[in-house]
Design a protein around this motif. Structure first.
Motif, PDB file in Angstrom:
ATOM      1  N   LEU A   1       0.825  -1.195   0.000  1.00  0.00           N
ATOM      2  CA  LEU A   1       0.000   0.000   0.000  1.00  0.00           C
ATOM      3  C   LEU A   1       0.863   1.251   0.000  1.00  0.00           C
ATOM      4  N   ARG A   2       0.596   2.118  -1.004  1.00  0.00           N
ATOM      5  CA  ARG A   2       1.351   3.367  -1.112  1.00  0.00           C
ATOM      6  C   ARG A   2       0.411   4.510  -1.462  1.00  0.00           C
ATOM      7  N   GLY A   3       0.764   5.701  -0.965  1.00  0.00           N
ATOM      8  CA  GLY A   3       0.044   6.901  -1.356  1.00  0.00           C
ATOM      9  C   GLY A   3       0.668   7.512  -2.582  1.00  0.00           C
ATOM     10  N   ARG A   4      -0.162   8.213  -3.377  1.00  0.00           N
ATOM     11  CA  ARG A   4       0.376   8.828  -4.591  1.00  0.00           C
ATOM     12  C   ARG A   4       1.423   9.859  -4.253  1.00  0.00           C
ATOM     13  N   GLU A   5       1.230  10.580  -3.171  1.00  0.00           N
ATOM     14  CA  GLU A   5       2.122  11.678  -2.857  1.00  0.00           C
ATOM     15  C   GLU A   5       2.960  11.424  -1.606  1.00  0.00           C
ATOM     16  N   GLU A   6       2.386  10.722  -0.645  1.00  0.00           N
ATOM     17  CA  GLU A   6       3.132  10.537   0.607  1.00  0.00           C
ATOM     18  C   GLU A   6       2.657   9.265   1.306  1.00  0.00           C
ATOM     19  N   THR A   7       3.649   8.550   1.875  1.00  0.00           N
ATOM     20  CA  THR A   7       3.352   7.352   2.657  1.00  0.00           C
ATOM     21  C   THR A   7       4.108   7.443   3.976  1.00  0.00           C
ATOM     22  N   LEU A   8       3.390   7.229   5.093  1.00  0.00           N
ATOM     23  CA  LEU A   8       4.026   7.289   6.410  1.00  0.00           C
ATOM     24  C   LEU A   8       3.876   5.934   7.109  1.00  0.00           C
ATOM     25  N   PHE A   9       4.989   5.481   7.694  1.00  0.00           N
ATOM     26  CA  PHE A   9       4.966   4.352   8.629  1.00  0.00           C
ATOM     27  C   PHE A   9       5.226   4.926  10.029  1.00  0.00           C
ATOM     28  N   LEU A  10       4.355   4.651  10.949  1.00  0.00           N
ATOM     29  CA  LEU A  10       4.486   5.162  12.317  1.00  0.00           C
ATOM     30  C   LEU A  10       4.737   3.987  13.243  1.00  0.00           C
ATOM     31  N   GLY A  11       5.742   4.106  14.126  1.00  0.00           N
ATOM     32  CA  GLY A  11       5.996   2.988  15.016  1.00  0.00           C
ATOM     33  C   GLY A  11       7.151   3.221  15.966  1.00  0.00           C
ATOM     34  N   ALA A  12       7.564   2.149  16.606  1.00  0.00           N
ATOM     35  CA  ALA A  12       8.623   2.217  17.608  1.00  0.00           C
ATOM     36  C   ALA A  12       9.991   2.290  16.945  1.00  0.00           C
ATOM     37  N   ALA A  13      10.960   2.806  17.702  1.00  0.00           N
ATOM     38  CA  ALA A  13      12.317   2.935  17.172  1.00  0.00           C
ATOM     39  C   ALA A  13      12.956   1.581  16.916  1.00  0.00           C
ATOM     40  N   THR A  14      12.432   0.509  17.462  1.00  0.00           N
ATOM     41  CA  THR A  14      12.983  -0.832  17.237  1.00  0.00           C
ATOM     42  C   THR A  14      12.821  -1.275  15.787  1.00  0.00           C
ATOM     43  N   MET A  15      12.018  -0.582  14.997  1.00  0.00           N
ATOM     44  CA  MET A  15      11.796  -0.950  13.598  1.00  0.00           C
ATOM     45  C   MET A  15      12.804  -0.323  12.653  1.00  0.00           C
ATOM     46  N   ARG A  16      13.656   0.523  13.125  1.00  0.00           N
ATOM     47  CA  ARG A  16      14.550   1.270  12.227  1.00  0.00           C
ATOM     48  C   ARG A  16      15.405   0.340  11.362  1.00  0.00           C
ATOM     49  N   GLY A  17      16.077  -0.609  11.974  1.00  0.00           N
ATOM     50  CA  GLY A  17      16.996  -1.465  11.228  1.00  0.00           C
ATOM     51  C   GLY A  17      16.287  -2.307  10.182  1.00  0.00           C
ATOM     52  N   ILE A  18      15.190  -2.973  10.538  1.00  0.00           N
ATOM     53  CA  ILE A  18      14.500  -3.848   9.607  1.00  0.00           C
ATOM     54  C   ILE A  18      13.861  -3.066   8.476  1.00  0.00           C
ATOM     55  N   LEU A  19      13.383  -1.854   8.743  1.00  0.00           N
ATOM     56  CA  LEU A  19      12.803  -1.040   7.684  1.00  0.00           C
ATOM     57  C   LEU A  19      13.870  -0.593   6.700  1.00  0.00           C
ATOM     58  N   GLU A  20      15.022  -0.236   7.220  1.00  0.00           N
ATOM     59  CA  GLU A  20      16.089   0.198   6.323  1.00  0.00           C
ATOM     60  C   GLU A  20      16.587  -0.950   5.447  1.00  0.00           C
ATOM     61  N   ARG A  21      16.558  -2.187   5.981  1.00  0.00           N
ATOM     62  CA  ARG A  21      16.996  -3.329   5.194  1.00  0.00           C
ATOM     63  C   ARG A  21      15.961  -3.721   4.136  1.00  0.00           C
ATOM     64  N   LEU A  22      14.688  -3.663   4.513  1.00  0.00           N
ATOM     65  CA  LEU A  22      13.654  -4.109   3.588  1.00  0.00           C
ATOM     66  C   LEU A  22      13.293  -3.067   2.538  1.00  0.00           C
ATOM     67  N   PHE A  23      13.206  -1.814   2.947  1.00  0.00           N
ATOM     68  CA  PHE A  23      12.717  -0.769   2.044  1.00  0.00           C
ATOM     69  C   PHE A  23      13.879   0.173   1.707  1.00  0.00           C
ATOM     70  N   LYS A  24      14.454  -0.069   0.553  1.00  0.00           N
ATOM     71  CA  LYS A  24      15.578   0.758   0.110  1.00  0.00           C
ATOM     72  C   LYS A  24      15.101   2.162  -0.231  1.00  0.00           C
ATOM     73  N   GLY A  25      15.821   3.147   0.293  1.00  0.00           N
ATOM     74  CA  GLY A  25      15.487   4.530   0.015  1.00  0.00           C
ATOM     75  C   GLY A  25      14.482   5.122   0.977  1.00  0.00           C
ATOM     76  N   ILE A  26      14.059   4.368   2.047  1.00  0.00           N
ATOM     77  CA  ILE A  26      13.099   4.895   3.008  1.00  0.00           C
ATOM     78  C   ILE A  26      13.735   5.993   3.842  1.00  0.00           C
ATOM     79  N   SER A  27      12.951   6.995   4.212  1.00  0.00           N
ATOM     80  CA  SER A  27      13.414   8.084   5.070  1.00  0.00           C
ATOM     81  C   SER A  27      13.004   7.786   6.510  1.00  0.00           C
ATOM     82  N   ILE A  28      13.922   7.946   7.427  1.00  0.00           N
ATOM     83  CA  ILE A  28      13.670   7.672   8.846  1.00  0.00           C
ATOM     84  C   ILE A  28      13.696   8.988   9.619  1.00  0.00           C
ATOM     85  N   ILE A  29      12.649   9.237  10.375  1.00  0.00           N
ATOM     86  CA  ILE A  29      12.581  10.404  11.247  1.00  0.00           C
ATOM     87  C   ILE A  29      12.368   9.896  12.676  1.00  0.00           C
TER      88      ILE A  29
END
Length: 987
Positions: free
Chosen positions: A126-154
């Motif tokens: 699922l993606r938005g045409r203009e913006e997609t946000l994943f909201l969650g705990a900081a424990t997800m940072r590593g796995i998100l960076e490995r799975l989704f190339k080019g994701i922005s982490i805030i």
């Protein structure tokens, strides 16, 4: 987005345009997502809970209008025609959308064993045409960076500080605390404890319907209760004003096994403490070991082990057959960092139904297989056994295949089973889970012929059940009274108090206790914080009531006050004081029964009025005693006798003061009579003091002095006084002096009222003075100065024949047992026309009441005093019985002889003891009449017209000296033989 399934090739996912906002709780992530969504022309947001979805829907609708927002969950769908924004649960999110904005909240749940594969699937597809946000705990940072190339982490920091507060007992937790447990039984137990000790708690369970949970949360948020008891359902989405989170358990059943919570899971729940910039604390209760330092540091710093893999299940399903579908569900992931999820509820139901032949026969073609899979997606809200859940899914699938929709009758019967609002918490919870199943069915497109009707029907039933469950939870775990009182106290407001005529105290409409007199008694059911709140509210509300009551009591008439036999002073039935003895028995002290709030001048007024009433009672009822004690006109022996009477509450045995009585002249006797004293045959007493009122007060004062109110017998005598009994059976354990003070004399096993004994003397005296040929024989006269007991004698005493024997012996008479035939013959010879002797008569019934003590007094007082001599022989000690009594004869009878009742019982013939002087019979009727007339004159007029010595002719007259008569000696008496022997020796 294509995902290669060949494990020899590893691919990654495109993360361009995706932003992950990560951080601990209370960082404002959800608020940020709402702000970003309404900034776009359209948007979709997925939330982990139906409850949170409803909360976000309300916020978005307030921003953009209800007509622009849709709410889509498994059980609820609100879809306006032109809705631009959709708020959904993650399960209800579409796999593809044309919306400009997409947000998925709490993405760390992608690692959850039960629901994780759904989060992972939506994150991948699922993606938005203009913006997609994943909201969650900081424990997800590593796995998100490995799975989704080019994701922005805030990363967002927590807006407040979370601190460990250690271990505390549940009853000592601070206000605005949430206590967390992981089983319904434990939650209920804690809730009941909080209710008893702290007034109440709101309950939040995952099994509650959103409506019920919202109502319980509102109960807490509004301040009606200060405590929240919940499962980990509060860990997500619930924004609460919680200052402290206490863990009553740290392990739970996750659907597969019991395990301890991870540090990240504990932090997710503990993070509910603190709100925006207000700091929070967390800790454990006494049921859980204190957290180790490493765990505490991890939670406080929000540093946890990273999530390493996400749960995944293939979304590329093969519906060509049931077997093909099962195989496609078991396909492993082709991306590193994903792991195949354990079989979920829908997959387990599919496995169960695939083994049923009739189901397999109905599944023909791709459409039927897909329909079966859609049916298997029915959530197991009831958490029942997989087989039972599968039966419901199978029934629904069969109807869909055969009729094209679920059978209306089947639907109606299932809904009806869940419609009743009767029952307790668990029953209602089960019905809510059941109706949620059919609510889900009603929202499935094409499953019902009239889906709108059933959507409304199931929604209405769920709302009623939810309201009923909220009411049961509140009734069981919240004391509304205490919650209201606590809030009023915190607001420092004056509670509204009301006291009804029965003394019930209502504060803010809630019963808090009773006000009796000047004492407030809190509701006995109140405990812990409840008791404190009740007492504090009552004291605050009743502050002015004590002043008002003191004024009313001070002005109360005597008719509103009463002094009980227990020494309690009552005002309109309410106790206000109790008497305690002092050195002077006639001057007891009043101790007020009042709360500390009665102080100062008000208390002084109450004390003065109570003292005044008690003194009035003593001065009124015991006035003859006070007059005797303070009689200044008496001198010499008369004054001493008056003092003895006052010390003995107005009763003296005549034998005890025989010398003093003999020494009194007529003037002294007249003076004592004017003070109410009566000279009886057996007693010198004051008849006015034998009345129930004075006698009751006298016995009370004696009981106070001798600490006898709790002793056996006190209540019996007091009851006898109140009933006007003439005699009662005594209690050998009780002080005999008490009966005397009550106006009774102990004779054998009975105590007889002294005025009744004087009436007995009036009956006995004529029998002793009668001689054959001297006139009509009085009843009971036997001749030779003896008598037999008559029914009239027993009747006035309320005594039996056996009682009469002991009474007469105690009065100084002796008995001689004679055969009944001889007694009858003797009486016949005397021309007896009276009734048979009492020994042969049935026992007389106990007399309950008699006329007042004044009645008959004048008929016997003069005769008893003027003609009986200075010391009546009836006062002599009882002599030994001349012959064996009936019982003794029966005891000594030889064995084998006929029983006593076969022969007539002997009759006791009574006479005065010969070794004491006895009263002389009346010399003539004229003298007796003169004596009676003298005593019948008013006390204040007696002796006033008699001239004093030396004041005229009448005053010079002297009373002729009484002629001494020889005392007749019974020749059968041993004393006669002794006297004859002495005379011979003298000669």
């Amino acid at each position: 987005m294509n995902i290669l399934l060949d494990k020899s090739k590893t691919v990654s996912l495109d993360g361009r345009g995706v932003t992950a906002v990560l951080g601990p709780t209370n960082t404002g992530k959800t608020h940020l997502a709402i702000e970003r969504m309404v900034a776009h022309s359209s948007g979709v947001i997925g939330l982990p809970l139906r409850l949170l979805a409803r909360e976000v829907y309300t916020k978005v609708a307030a921003r953009v209008g209800v007509g622009n927002v849709a709410l889509i969950t498994g059980e609820e769908k609100i879809i306006p025609p032109n809705a631009r924004y959709s708020v959904c649960t993650v399960e209800a999110l579409p796999r593809q959308t044309d919306a400009a904005f997409v947000a998925i909240d709490e993405v760390q749940l992608a690692a959850d064993l039960e629901r994780g594969h759904i989060f992972t699937d939506r994150m991948i597809h699922l993606r938005g045409r203009e913006e997609t946000l994943f909201l969650g705990a900081a424990t997800m940072r590593g796995i998100l960076e490995r799975l989704f190339k080019g994701i922005s982490i805030i990363s967002r920091p927590r807006m407040s500080v979370l601190t460990y507060a250690g271990s505390k007992k549940i009853t000592r937790l601070p206000r605005r605390s949430a206590i967390v447990a992981f089983s319904a039984d434990e939650v209920y137990a804690i809730g009941e404890l909080i209710r008893r000790q702290r007034g109440g708690a709101a309950i939040v369970l995952g099994a509650l319907s959103p409506r019920t949970r919202n109502a319980q949360v509102e109960l807490y948020q509004s301040g009606d209760v200060d405590y929240l008891v919940a499962t980990d359902a509060i860990g997500m989405g619930l924004n609460l004003d919680v200052d402290h989170v206490a863990f009553a358990q740290n392990s739970k059943f996750d659907g597969f096994h019991y395990r301890e919570l991870t540090a990240a899971e504990l932090a997710q729940i503990a993070g509910r403490a603190g709100r925006h910039t207000r700091d929070g604390t967390f800790g454990v209760t006494g049921q859980v070991d204190p957290f180790p330092d490493a765990l505490v540091e991890a939670i406080e710093t929000h540093r946890f082990d990273p999530v390493k893999v996400l749960q995944w299940r293939s979304a590329d399903l093969d519906f060509s057959s049931i077997d093909a579908l099962r195989i496609s569900l078991d396909r492993p992931p082709a991306i590193e960092g994903l792991t195949r999820a354990l079989p979920a509820t829908d997959q387990r139901v599919l496995e169960y139904l695939s083994r049923e032949d009739d189901i397999r026969s109905l599944v023909s073609g791709r459409a039927r297989v897909q329909l079966l899979w859609d049916a298997c997606a029915l959530p197991d809200y009831r958490k029942i056994a997989p087989a039972q859940h599968a039966e419901i899914v199978g029934a629904i699938f069969r109807d869909l295949v055969r009729y094209g929709h679920v059978d209306e009758d089947y639907m109606a019967s299932q809904v009806a089973k869940a419609s009743s609002t009767e029952g307790e918490i668990d029953t209602l919870s089960q019905r809510i889970a059941q109706i949620r199943t059919w609510t889900f069915v009603s929202h499935r497109p094409g499953w019902l012929s009239d889906s709108t009707h059933w959507q409304e029907k199931t929604r209405e039933i769920e709302d009623r059940l939810s309201d009923a469950l909220h009411e049961r939870l509140t009734k069981r775990f919240v004391d509304r009274r205490t919650s209201v009182l606590m809030r009023r106290l915190r607001e420092n407001a004056m509670p509204e108090a009301e006291i009804n005529p029965s003394g019930e105290v209502l504060v803010e409409g809630h019963h808090v206790g009773e006000m009796q007199g000047f004492r407030f008694t809190a509701d006995r059911t109140a405990e812990g914080e409840d008791a404190r709140a009740v007492k504090a509210a009552a004291q605050k509300a009743l502050a002015a009531e004590f002043e008002l009551r003191a004024e009313r009591f001070a002005a109360a008439p005597n008719g509103d006050l009463a002094l009980g036999s227990d020494g309690i002073l009552r005002w309109l039935g309410a106790p206000v004081g109790t008497l305690v003895a002092t050195d002077d028995v006639l001057k007891p002290r009043v101790v007020l029964l009042a709360d500390e709030q009665l102080t100062g001048a008000a208390r002084d007024k109450v004390a003065a009025r109570a003292e005044r009433f008690v003194n009035y009672q003593i001065e009124t009822h015991l006035k003859p005693l006070l007059d005797l004690r303070d009689a200044e006109t008496l001198t010499g022996t008369a004054r001493g006798l008056a003092f003895q009477l006052s010390e003995n509450f107005g009763i003296l045995n005549r034998r005890d003061v025989a010398e003093e009585v003999r020494a009194l002249d007529q003037d002294a006797r007249a003076a004592l009579r004017r003070l109410g004293v009566r000279f009886g045959a057996y007693h010198i007493f004051v008849p006015a003091l034998i009345k129930p009122g004075p006698a009751g007060l006298a016995t009370l004062l004696w009981a106070l002095k001798n600490d006898a109110r709790e002793k056996p017998g006190y209540g019996d005598v007091v009851a006898a006084l109140a009933a006007g009994r003439t005699s009662i059976v005594t209690d050998p354990q009780f002080d005999r002096a008490f009966y005397r003070l009550a106006g009774f004399r102990n004779l054998g096993r009975r105590a007889v009222r002294v005025d009744i004994l004087e009436r007995l003397a009036d009956l006995i005296r004529p029998t002793l003075g009668w001689k054959p040929g001297s006139g009509k024989r009085p009843e009971g006269a036997y001749g030779n100065e003896s008598f037999v007991v008559t029914p009239a004698m027993m009747s006035i005493l309320g005594a039996t024949a056996e009682d009469m024997e002991a009474i007469l012996k105690g009065l100084g008479y002796r008995a001689e047992a004679k055969p009944a035939e001889e007694v009858q013959a003797h009486l016949a010879a005397l021309g007896a026309t009276e009734t048979a002797p009492a020994a042969e008569a049935k026992p007389a019934p106990a007399a309950e009441t008699t006329p007042s003590t004044e009645e008959g007094e004048q008929s016997s007082a003069a005769a008893a005093e003027e003609t009986a001599g200075e010391q009546p022989a009836a006062e002599a000690p009882a002599a030994e019985t001349a012959t064996p009594t009936t019982e003794e004869a029966a005891a000594t009878a030889p064995a084998g002889e006929p029983a006593a009742e076969e022969a007539p019982k002997p009759v006791l013939v009574w006479r005065q003891a010969r070794f004491e002087r006895r009263p002389q019979p009346q010399r003539d009727r004229k003298a007796a009449e003169k004596s009676r007339n003298r005593d019948a004159r008013p006390a204040e007029g007696r002796g006033q017209d008699r001239p004093k010595k030396g004041e005229g002719k009448k005053g010079d007259q002297r009373r002729p000296k009484r002629e001494e008569r020889p005392v007749k000696i019974d020749p059968n008496s041993p004393f006669a033989a002794l006297a004859a022997l002495k005379e011979q020796l003298r000669k």
